[in-house]
Write a protein that holds these residues in place. Structure first.
Motif, short mmCIF file in Angstrom:
data_model
loop_
_atom_site.label_atom_id
_atom_site.label_comp_id
_atom_site.label_asym_id
_atom_site.label_seq_id
_atom_site.Cartn_x
_atom_site.Cartn_y
_atom_site.Cartn_z
N TYR A 325 22.01 -72.10 -45.55
CA TYR A 325 22.63 -70.80 -45.33
C TYR A 325 23.92 -70.97 -44.53
CZ TYR A 325 18.39 -68.36 -46.87
OH TYR A 325 17.35 -67.88 -47.61
N ALA A 326 24.77 -69.96 -44.59
CA ALA A 326 26.04 -69.98 -43.88
C ALA A 326 26.07 -68.99 -42.72
CB ALA A 326 27.19 -69.68 -44.85
N VAL A 327 24.95 -68.32 -42.45
CA VAL A 327 24.89 -67.30 -41.42
C VAL A 327 23.91 -67.73 -40.33
CG1 VAL A 327 25.61 -65.37 -42.87
CG2 VAL A 327 23.20 -66.06 -42.84
N GLU A 328 24.22 -67.40 -39.07
CA GLU A 328 23.43 -67.91 -37.96
C GLU A 328 21.98 -67.44 -38.01
OE1 GLU A 328 23.32 -68.14 -33.07
OE2 GLU A 328 24.61 -66.67 -34.06
N HIS A 329 21.74 -66.18 -38.34
CA HIS A 329 20.37 -65.69 -38.23
C HIS A 329 19.43 -66.38 -39.21
CE1 HIS A 329 21.71 -63.05 -41.55
NE2 HIS A 329 20.44 -62.87 -41.83
N LEU A 330 19.98 -67.05 -40.23
CA LEU A 330 19.16 -67.79 -41.18
C LEU A 330 19.33 -69.30 -41.02
CD1 LEU A 330 19.62 -65.53 -44.33
CD2 LEU A 330 17.58 -65.75 -42.91
N GLY A 331 19.87 -69.72 -39.89
CA GLY A 331 19.94 -71.15 -39.61
C GLY A 331 21.20 -71.83 -40.08
N GLY A 332 22.31 -71.12 -40.18
CA GLY A 332 23.53 -71.70 -40.72
C GLY A 332 24.49 -72.26 -39.69
N ASP A 333 24.26 -72.01 -38.41
CA ASP A 333 25.19 -72.45 -37.37
C ASP A 333 24.62 -73.68 -36.69
OD1 ASP A 333 26.85 -72.89 -35.24
OD2 ASP A 333 26.58 -70.92 -34.31
N PRO A 334 25.23 -74.87 -36.87
CA PRO A 334 24.64 -76.08 -36.29
C PRO A 334 24.70 -76.15 -34.78
CG PRO A 334 26.76 -76.56 -37.32
CD PRO A 334 26.43 -75.14 -37.67
N ALA A 414 23.71 -63.28 -51.97
CA ALA A 414 25.17 -63.33 -51.88
C ALA A 414 25.64 -63.15 -50.45
CB ALA A 414 25.78 -62.25 -52.77
N GLY A 415 26.57 -64.01 -50.05
CA GLY A 415 27.12 -63.94 -48.70
C GLY A 415 26.34 -64.69 -47.66
N ASN A 416 25.14 -65.17 -48.01
CA ASN A 416 24.30 -65.89 -47.05
C ASN A 416 24.28 -67.40 -47.28
OD1 ASN A 416 23.50 -63.64 -45.58
ND2 ASN A 416 21.80 -63.19 -46.93
N GLY A 417 24.29 -67.82 -48.54
CA GLY A 417 24.23 -69.24 -48.84
C GLY A 417 25.54 -69.95 -48.54
N HIS A 418 25.46 -71.24 -48.25
CA HIS A 418 26.68 -72.00 -48.00
C HIS A 418 27.45 -72.18 -49.30
CE1 HIS A 418 24.60 -75.55 -49.65
NE2 HIS A 418 25.79 -76.12 -49.73
N LEU A 419 28.72 -72.47 -49.19
CA LEU A 419 29.58 -72.66 -50.35
C LEU A 419 29.24 -73.99 -51.01
CD1 LEU A 419 32.03 -71.74 -52.06
CD2 LEU A 419 33.47 -72.98 -50.43
N VAL A 420 28.68 -73.94 -52.21
CA VAL A 420 28.24 -75.15 -52.90
C VAL A 420 29.44 -75.93 -53.41
CG1 VAL A 420 26.86 -76.08 -54.81
CG2 VAL A 420 26.06 -74.06 -53.55
N ARG A 421 29.51 -77.21 -53.05
CA ARG A 421 30.61 -78.06 -53.48
C ARG A 421 30.55 -78.32 -54.98
NH1 ARG A 421 30.72 -76.51 -48.36
NH2 ARG A 421 31.80 -77.92 -46.95
N SER A 422 31.65 -78.80 -55.52
CA SER A 422 31.74 -79.02 -56.96
C SER A 422 31.11 -80.33 -57.39
CB SER A 422 33.20 -78.98 -57.41
OG SER A 422 33.96 -79.98 -56.74
N THR A 423 30.79 -81.21 -56.43
CA THR A 423 30.16 -82.49 -56.75
C THR A 423 28.94 -82.71 -55.89
OG1 THR A 423 31.44 -83.77 -55.13
CG2 THR A 423 32.42 -83.48 -57.33
N TRP A 424 28.01 -83.53 -56.40
CA TRP A 424 26.83 -83.85 -55.60
C TRP A 424 27.24 -84.65 -54.37
CZ3 TRP A 424 24.60 -88.92 -55.02
CH2 TRP A 424 23.43 -88.92 -54.25
N ALA A 425 28.20 -85.54 -54.49
CA ALA A 425 28.67 -86.30 -53.34
C ALA A 425 29.21 -85.37 -52.26
CB ALA A 425 29.75 -87.30 -53.76
N GLY A 426 29.87 -84.29 -52.68
CA GLY A 426 30.36 -83.31 -51.73
C GLY A 426 29.23 -82.60 -51.01
N GLU A 427 28.14 -82.33 -51.73
CA GLU A 427 26.98 -81.70 -51.11
C GLU A 427 26.29 -82.63 -50.11
OE1 GLU A 427 25.23 -78.40 -51.40
OE2 GLU A 427 27.40 -78.30 -51.49
N VAL A 428 26.20 -83.90 -50.46
CA VAL A 428 25.63 -84.88 -49.53
C VAL A 428 26.50 -84.98 -48.28
CG1 VAL A 428 25.04 -87.31 -49.18
CG2 VAL A 428 24.46 -86.18 -51.33
N SER A 429 27.81 -84.99 -48.47
CA SER A 429 28.73 -85.06 -47.34
C SER A 429 28.58 -83.83 -46.45
CB SER A 429 30.18 -85.18 -47.83
OG SER A 429 31.08 -85.21 -46.75
#
Length: 725
Positions: A325-334, A414-429
């Protein structure tokens, strides 16, 4: 999707020539294969392959469509496992049943499954058992989150944590991509090995528990618990032994909750009812991953008979964790104080860990465990992620050819999930960077020498609330209640010093600095606190920063500030509704200011605070950045991409990037550290861009903003954080 028929259809067709009665079977192709027909099975990648052939007597059931139509559809099958590094671990033509499983994950296109062999089997070196779970990890576009969490729990020694292996899966010759085969959470030999006939396994399941045969609500927190399994079995009706244990556990949990939620909790009694060590290890796995399920579902506890205490575990279900997630209340803020506040942030669910952290003894135990057992395991996670990624690279690339979800909106709302990268390597990064930042934050937050901050707020219509510990939310959210006063102090410090506070009060203004244990604000006068300032003294100030933030009427959470800066909006007639306070070890801080269209130079702000404007369509024209002194030599190096100019030269902290007096927008920036600082710290930053909004965080020289699009940067956030190994 890719379908590998191999020799199966040809074999069936040949049989049809010899035995006319088999003609209809041949027409069903691989989707109705008979288990007695042999076919060569070959790996699809460097990973082992599990190949399932559906083999129900009813041919209409032998399709993936039927299997996926309902979790209740159980289909007899034969299973091959090939490609194991140790050939002795390969399996051939084993009888099994396959069915769907999961709740949210079952609704996704790539389905999770359960395999149940007719007899206990060791799978890829794991302890023998009949039932195995195949996790699809479709919500996890790095494919690694469950593995990271499960293995961390095992390394911490949390009993019965699932063991798992990466595999490829095909059903009826159809390649379904990368899966994680894992042990099931159940009471069985080699799983949760309870010894007492009255031993029970419970699941905290506020999401789906009402569908289970045996469930109950606790009286204090109104948490829904499910009887998931038992040493004596779960039947309808329950056996007398299990029924008695089920009745007793409800009383036990209600007693525990009454102790946990007491205004002044009795730690001696609480600690006599729980296995503190398992609760701490469970906490660190969920807090490292910021798993939002901690208050909601898939949270397990067990108790091995009437003479045992309550244990936390095993861990399960991390599809939506680790920055999903990209929002704090769902665990998105490291950098969030997450699990201890999850029920408040989410405004729902179970808050046991928050209540545990009100006890200084639990905080002390957490600090000791982090130093002795947890830190090294967490700091090693980034290298483990690299190792997992190298292991599954071939399989992952195949997976996303079959399931083309990269670069598309997340499966989360919508608006909660992180922005999914265009490559799997990008997601791993992305996952690796998120975990590295989370590990760095935890490294600064826990340790045997870290003092414990203790504070309480006086809230309208409530009065003094229970005292909270470091990082916990004090006050209320969503109830429109004002904080009127606050008391703050600390304990367990190894150096001299104290915490001082100052409050801005409605109609009174700033009260002036007061020492530890003093009331800042007012009580009995109905006056709201509008601002708060906190600072440290003496050696405590030399060793730590005090970081705090306020939840303000109509604004929500304001940015974190430090060391005497103002939290809240004093003088604007807006009440503070909640506060958080934490100590962070001293390190280099990023300090920066923006030159904004029509405004000029704005004041300096520090680590992670917004500089610029939002919602006013004003361009940042220049940015000045410096890093405070720390234990290592080095500087900051940065450059800007400016309208009509392009990329400027790299400069240090002695100057600024962009331009002033020319009306040119700053469009992008790159920042990196130099010297010894670069070896020990990382700089991360992000930009709020015209027509785009907040971009994702980038690190160490990457580009924030845009080039070639003619879009202005309106706000920036920058911070320096410790690196992990």
């Amino acid at each position: 999707m890719n379908i590998r028929r191999r020799g199966l259809v040809a074999a069936l067709a040949s049989m049809a020539l010899l035995f006319p009665g088999t003609a209809a079977l041949a027409q069903t192709s691989a989707t109705a294969a008979a288990p007695t027909v042999a076919s060569a099975v070959e790996p699809l990648s460097n990973l082992p392959l599990i190949s399932v052939v559906l083999a129900d007597p009813d041919p209409t059931h032998n399709t993936i469509t039927y299997l996926n139509a309902s979790k209740d559809n159980v289909v007899p099958s034969t299973v091959d496992l090939v490609g194991a590094q140790d050939p002795a671990q390969n399996l051939t033509a084993l009888s099994a049943e396959i069915k769907g499983r999961g709740n949210f994950t079952w609704t996704l296109a790539k389905k999770p499954y359960q395999l149940k062999f007719s007899s206990a089997q060791s799978v890829l070196g794991m302890a023998p058992a009949k039932t195995w779970v195949l996790l699809a990890n479709h919500a996890d576009t790095a494919l690694l989150r469950n593995k990271v969490a499960f293995d961390l729990a095992r390394e911490l020694g949390l009993p019965y944590s699932p063991e798992s292996r990466f595999v490829d899966l095909e059903i009826n010759g159809q390649d379904l991509g990368n899966y994680l085969i894992t042990e099931k959470v159940e009471v069985k030999t080699n799983r949760v090995e309870l010894q007492d006939d009255a031993g029970l396994l419970l699941e905290l399941d506020n999401n789906y528990g009402l569908a289970e045969d045996y469930h109950f609500y606790t009286k204090t927190s109104n948490t829904l618990f499910v009887l998931k399994d038992a040493k004596g079995g779960v039947s309808v009706p329950l056996s007398p032994t299990v029924q008695t244990a089920y009745t007793d556990i409800q009383t036990y949990l209600n007693t525990l909750e009454s102790l946990l939620y007491a205004p002044k909790p009795d730690w001696t009694k609480i600690s006599s009812m729980i296995d503190v060590e398992s609760f701490l290890k469970y906490y660190f796995v969920f807090d490292l991953t910021e798993n939002p399920e901690i208050v909601a579902s898939s949270v397990y506890f067990y108790k091995d008979g009437p003479n045992d205490v309550l244990h936390a575990g095993p861990v399960w279900d991390f599809d939506s964790s680790e920055g999903s997630y990209a929002v704090e209340h769902l665990g998105g803020d490291p950098e969030s104080e997450y699990v201890k506040n999850a029920s408040v942030l989410r405004r729902r669910g179970n808050g046991w860990f928050g209540e545990l952290f009100r006890n200084p003894q639990f905080v002390t135990a957490a600090n000791q465990m982090y130093t002795g057992e947890v830190r090294a395991k967490i700091d090693a996670l980034t290298s483990k992620i690299d190792g997992y990624a190298a292991e599954i690279k071939q399989s992952a690339n195949r997976n996303f050819q079959i399931w083309p979800v990269l670069g598309k909106p997340s499966v989360f709302p919508a608006g909660n999930g992180h922005l999914v990268r265009s490559t799997w390597a990008g997601e791993v990064s992305y996952l690796r960077d998120w975990v590295a930042q989370r590990a760095g934050f935890l490294d600064g937050s826990y340790g045997e020498t870290v003092p414990i901050v203790r504070y309480s707020t006086h809230v309208s219509t409530i009065g003094w609330q229970p005292t909270m510990s470091t990082g916990q939310i004090a006050g209320t959210i969503g109830r429109s209640l004002r904080v009127e006063a606050m008391v703050i102090s600390h304990q367990n410090a190894t150096v001299p010093g104290s915490i001082q506070g100052n409050a801005y009060v409605q109609s009174l203004g700033w009260q002036g600095w007061k020492g530890p244990g003093s009331t800042i604000g007012t009580t009995g006068r109905g006056l709201r606190m509008e601002g708060v300032q906190l600072r440290l003294t003496d050696q405590l100030a030399a060793k730590y920063d005090i970081s705090y933030r306020a939840h303000v009427q109509n604004n929500g959470w304001m940015p974190w500030v430090r060391n005497g800066a103002t939290a809240g909006l004093p003088g604007q007639g807006l009440r503070i509704e909640a506060v958080q306070v934490r100590l962070l070890p001293k390190g280099p801080n990023a300090s920066y200011r923006s030159h904004v269209q029509g405004i000029g130079w704005m004041p300096y702000v520090t680590n992670g605070t917004s500089s610029g404007t939002t919602g006013r369509s004003l361009r940042i024209e220049a940015l000045q950045l410096k890093v405070s002194a720390g234990p290592y030599t080095g500087d900051i190096s940065y450059r800007g991409h400016v309208q009509s100019i392009g990329w400027q030269s790299w400069v240090g902290s002695s100057t600024f990037i962009g331009t002033t007096g020319r009306g040119l927008r700053l469009e992008a920036l790159q920042i990196k550290l130099t010297g010894e600082r670069a070896a020990h710290y990382a700089v991360r930053y992000r930009a709020y861009v015209q027509d785009v909004g907040w971009q994702q965080w980038v690190w160490d020289g990457a580009t924030a903003g845009t080039t070639g699009l003619g879009k202005r940067i309106e706000t920036v956030q920058i911070e320096v954080i410790p690196k992990t190994s």
